[in-house]
Design a protein around this motif. Structure first.
Motif, PDB file in Angstrom:
ATOM      1  N   LEU A  29      47.512  36.513  29.456  1.00 45.14           N
ATOM      2  CA  LEU A  29      47.886  37.226  30.679  1.00 45.14           C
ATOM      3  C   LEU A  29      49.376  37.538  30.607  1.00 45.14           C
ATOM      4  O   LEU A  29      50.193  36.622  30.511  1.00 45.14           O
ATOM      5  N   GLY A  31      52.584  38.632  32.364  1.00 41.74           N
ATOM      6  CA  GLY A  31      53.277  38.808  33.632  1.00 41.74           C
ATOM      7  C   GLY A  31      54.712  39.216  33.377  1.00 41.74           C
ATOM      8  O   GLY A  31      55.085  39.541  32.246  1.00 41.74           O
ATOM      9  N   ARG A  64      47.376  42.841  31.342  1.00 40.33           N
ATOM     10  CA  ARG A  64      48.763  42.988  31.790  1.00 40.33           C
ATOM     11  C   ARG A  64      48.800  43.199  33.303  1.00 40.33           C
ATOM     12  O   ARG A  64      48.078  44.039  33.849  1.00 40.33           O
ATOM     13  N   LYS A  65      49.661  42.445  33.952  1.00 43.12           N
ATOM     14  CA  LYS A  65      49.825  42.548  35.401  1.00 43.12           C
ATOM     15  C   LYS A  65      50.511  43.868  35.750  1.00 43.12           C
ATOM     16  O   LYS A  65      51.530  44.229  35.159  1.00 43.12           O
ATOM     17  N   SER A  92      44.411  45.864  32.190  1.00 43.08           N
ATOM     18  CA  SER A  92      45.389  45.500  33.215  1.00 43.08           C
ATOM     19  C   SER A  92      44.675  44.893  34.411  1.00 43.08           C
ATOM     20  O   SER A  92      43.440  44.971  34.529  1.00 43.08           O
ATOM     21  N   SER A  94      45.485  43.709  38.836  1.00 44.06           N
ATOM     22  CA  SER A  94      46.416  43.669  39.965  1.00 44.06           C
ATOM     23  C   SER A  94      46.341  42.357  40.734  1.00 44.06           C
ATOM     24  O   SER A  94      47.306  41.935  41.353  1.00 44.06           O
ATOM     25  N   ASP A  95      45.170  41.702  40.722  1.00 43.78           N
ATOM     26  CA  ASP A  95      45.034  40.423  41.422  1.00 43.78           C
ATOM     27  C   ASP A  95      43.988  39.573  40.702  1.00 43.78           C
ATOM     28  O   ASP A  95      43.306  40.030  39.779  1.00 43.78           O
ATOM     29  N   SER A  96      43.838  38.318  41.129  1.00 43.23           N
ATOM     30  CA  SER A  96      42.965  37.374  40.430  1.00 43.23           C
ATOM     31  C   SER A  96      41.493  37.759  40.531  1.00 43.23           C
ATOM     32  O   SER A  96      40.720  37.521  39.600  1.00 43.23           O
ATOM     33  N   LEU A  99      40.863  40.353  37.953  1.00 40.74           N
ATOM     34  CA  LEU A  99      40.969  39.729  36.640  1.00 40.74           C
ATOM     35  C   LEU A  99      39.709  38.943  36.293  1.00 40.74           C
ATOM     36  O   LEU A  99      39.183  39.056  35.182  1.00 40.74           O
TER      37      LEU A  99
END
Length: 342
Positions: A29, A31, A64-65, A92, A94-96, A99
């Motif tokens: 991940l 960040g 990738r965040k 990519s 944006s939130d858990s 993901l």
């Protein structure tokens, strides 16, 4: 995460990398923060893990965040991860919640994929260059130290013109360094001829003839024919070098992955072969990193064979240089042991 490890006598870095070796998949991940740079390695713990996952040929999933500003060091690391020749395509998040959905789907896809290896029978014997038998290459080598040689020859390759060979030779040190298989302090020295370019890699340890030492990759060679060869020491103790049936497949697999990480082979099929010179100090045994043997039976006594080697009769897809390296390493090791006197 560090907080999930119980108290251990093993150094923290070693414990983390050992845990990585037992994993089925490596999930990265990305960040905004690169993390602490450790003086021992010159990079972060995550960067260490990425390099080791590549060396082990682990399936790698990268996310990738989005919506965050990356620190300069993390941006540099991201470019390494996403490099066309040696990196991976990443997704990519944006939130858990997003993901978790993407990771679960990716794991299902990995599980359902067929083996990436694809073999095809050869119709004629490939023209491999065996270093121990090639007088044109001997000036670059120390035949007393370098034993195991692994060769990867692209199929249907016309080889390189003088111009192409010059370009590849000039970039070979940079390619070897960019694989991150070797610590920054290890020297890389280039030697060139019309037919071959050799990068010799300095040892990463102090010489100690009376103590057991594990194997090391010591040379990368690019031939004008297109063949890439790697040479490595074998595990060694006070009685000489050891062909260990358990350690050899892993060594061959790592040498295959290094070849792939150079980024020279982009498509097509390859032929792979492995060999070891018949030396008086070479024996089949089990390597113990903690103590030397008290006796050994060398293979070289009474042998008229110059090189024990595999004779390839199949070509294989480029997966042999990454995801399929472990399987190919086992196959090559079995084939090499079959050539040894018993």
């Amino acid at each position: 995460m560090f907080e999930d490890f119980s108290a251990q006598s093993t150094p923290s870095r070693e414990a983390c990398l050992a845990a990585l070796e037992s994993a089925d998949v490596y999930l990265l991940l990305l960040g905004p923060i690169y993390g602490h740079v450790f003086p021992e390695t010159g990079q972060s713990a995550t960067h260490d893990e990425w390099v080791r996952a590549q060396q082990l040929g682990k399936p790698r999933l990268v996310y990738r965040k989005v919506g965050v500003r990356f620190a300069p060091e993390q941006q540099d690391f991201s470019r390494i991860v996403e490099a066309y020749a040696t990196g991976v395509f990443r997704d990519s998040f944006s939130d858990s919640a997003e993901l978790q959905t993407k990771v679960a789907q990716a794991l299902r896809e990995l599980e359902s994929k067929p083996s990436p290896l694809d073999y095809k029978r050869l119709t004629q014997q490939p023209a491999l260059t065996w270093i121990a038998e090639d007088n044109r290459i001997h000036p670059f080598n120390n035949s007393q130290e370098f034993l195991l040689e692994l060769h990867v020859l692209p199929m249907d390759s016309p080889g390189y013109s003088a111009r192409e060979m010059s370009q590849f030779s000039d970039s070979l040190v940079k390619r070897v360094r960019s694989t991150e298989y070797f610590e920054s302090g290890r020297s890389l020295d280039l030697s060139k001829s019309q037919d071959c370019a050799v990068v010799r890699i300095g040892s990463g340890r102090r010489s100690a003839w009376d103590k057991p030492q594990s194997w090391e990759i010591r040379e990368v060679l690019l031939h004008k024919t297109g063949q890439i060869s790697t040479r490595a020491t074998l595990p060694v103790d006070g009685l000489g070098s050891i062909l260990d049936a358990e350690a050899l497949p892993r060594q061959i697999a790592e040498m295959l992955r290094l070849t792939g990480a150079l980024g020279i082979f982009q498509q097509g099929r390859v032929v792979v072969a492995v060999g070891v010179p018949s030396k008086m100090s070479l024996s089949v045994d089990t390597f113990d990193p903690h103590r030397s043997r008290t006796r050994a039976q060398p293979l070289g006594f009474g042998s008229s064979v110059g090189v024990y080697r595999t004779e390839p009769d199949e070509s294989v897809s480029l997966a042999a240089l990454e995801a399929g390296a472990d399987e190919v390493g086992r196959d090559l090791s079995r084939a090499l042991f079959a050539q040894l006197p018993v």
